[in-house]
Design an enzyme around this catalytic site. Structure first.
Site, short mmCIF file in Angstrom:
data_model
loop_
_atom_site.label_atom_id
_atom_site.label_comp_id
_atom_site.label_asym_id
_atom_site.label_seq_id
_atom_site.Cartn_x
_atom_site.Cartn_y
_atom_site.Cartn_z
N HIS A 26 77.86 78.47 90.72
CA HIS A 26 78.99 79.45 91.10
C HIS A 26 78.97 80.39 89.84
CE1 HIS A 26 81.44 78.53 94.30
NE2 HIS A 26 81.78 77.35 94.26
N ASP A 32 80.28 86.80 91.32
CA ASP A 32 80.59 86.96 92.83
C ASP A 32 80.90 88.32 93.20
OD1 ASP A 32 80.34 84.13 93.00
OD2 ASP A 32 82.67 83.72 92.50
#
Length: 340
Positions: free
Chosen positions: A131, A161
């Site tokens: 992540h 992200d």
């Protein structure tokens, strides 16, 4: 607002997070984005509350079970008429479905095939889960947030992200421009770890000038003039006057006439001056510091929540945030375009 991507057709195989955000960015600027979604697709976070509609803004949504050969054929038919494709599966998944770059190129040689992954299409970590925080850590960028005695932490989702989504959108548009010139498509390998590293260009420049990783005090960690300070009400304000003229403005505003602005980069004085700044900001509530410093050349801003940010006069004037029909908060498309 001008929508410069009008006429661009994009097929998005919906993943989680950055891929859908990239698709939303393209749709915000006029692209016709069709999101192919898997029935029962896993959501990010708590499955009881996770929803996908937020990142589907401006898209057409088509549900296909790609384990069925007929659905794969339907997807290929859609790919045949598209300018670009974006997907966020682990390396090899699209190939196993019969929807990889080779199969897609057979039906559309001009296709730009955008691939959003965390670690890239190859390399020792290519198949590992990860992540945002992990990608930021492995590139060294997380070290920019280190402070003595505290664990480094980056703003969740913004660097890896969202930065990855922006990199994928940029890559897709660049690939489409090239395809329109050459008649040949390409594969866009938009690995978040690559994009985070590419976004660190300014930090690497700072490192080259001795401001980072130099075994000496850093203006970003140790100086008194680039930091967030707690106020009497427990809220935080930030200052960042790196340039001498802005630092001089800050000193005047703070009433620190005994501090020589020309000695701004005397690192020996930083610890004592940092403690003095901290005590000064802690002596008054944040509202008073905002009244004194906001809008000046002291390089100042209060640390706000999202709700407060939406109501801030500057952000409101620019329409930075929007209220969704369900009452939730959303960000307006960016950047903005207008005719010459």
């Amino acid at each position: 607002m001008l929508r410069p991507l009008a006429g661009l057709t994009v097929i998005e195989f919906e993943g989680i997070g950055p891929g859908p955000l990239a698709g939303r960015m393209l749709a915000d600027h006029g692209a016709a984005v069709t999101a192919i979604v898997r029935p029962g697709k896993a959501t990010l976070g708590n499955p009881e509350t996770g929803g996908d509609e937020f990142l589907r803004r401006g898209k057409r949504v088509v549900a296909l079970d790609l384990k069925r050969p007929a659905a794969v054929e339907e997807a290929l038919a859609m790919i045949a008429g598209a300018d670009a494709l974006i997907e966020g599966a682990r390396p090899g998944v699209m190939e196993r479905l019969g929807l990889g770059p080779a199969e897609s190129a057979r039906v559309n040689p001009r296709l730009v095939y955008g691939r959003m992954t965390g670690w890239g299409q190859e390399g020792p970590l290519a198949q590992a889960a990860g992540h945002d925080l992990n990608y930021v850590a492995l590139t060294g960028v997380l070290s920019l947030t280190e402070r003595p005695g505290a664990a480094p932490i980056a703003p969740p989702t913004l660097i890896g992200d969202a930065g990855g989504a922006l990199g994928l959108a940029f890559g897709v548009v660049s690939g489409v421009l090239a395809a329109r010139t050459t008649g040949k498509g390409c594969v866009v390998d938009a690995a978040m770890i690559d994009i985070v590293a590419a976004l660190s260009g300014i930090a690497l420049w700072a490192r080259a000038t001795g401001m980072l990783d130099a075994g000496r005090p850093s203006i970003f960690y140790d100086s008194p003039f680039y930091d967030a300070y707690a106020c009497a009400d427990g809220r935080y304000v930030t200052i960042g006057p790196l340039e001498p003229q802005f630092y001089a403005t800050l000193l005047v505003k703070l009433g620190l006439s005994d501090v020589d602005p020309k000695a701004q980069y005397d690192m020996r004085a930083w610890p004592a001056l940092k403690a003095r700044f901290g005590a000064l900001f802690a002596s008054r509530p944040s509202a008073e510091w905002r009244a004194l410093l906001e809008g000046t050349d002291a390089c100042f801003a209060p640390a706000l929540t999202f709700a407060e940010a939406a109501e801030h006069p500057h952000n409101a004037a620019r329409g930075l945030f929007r209220t969704r029909p369900d009452g939730g908060l959303d960000a307006a498309p960016a950047p903005r375009f207008s005719p010459l």
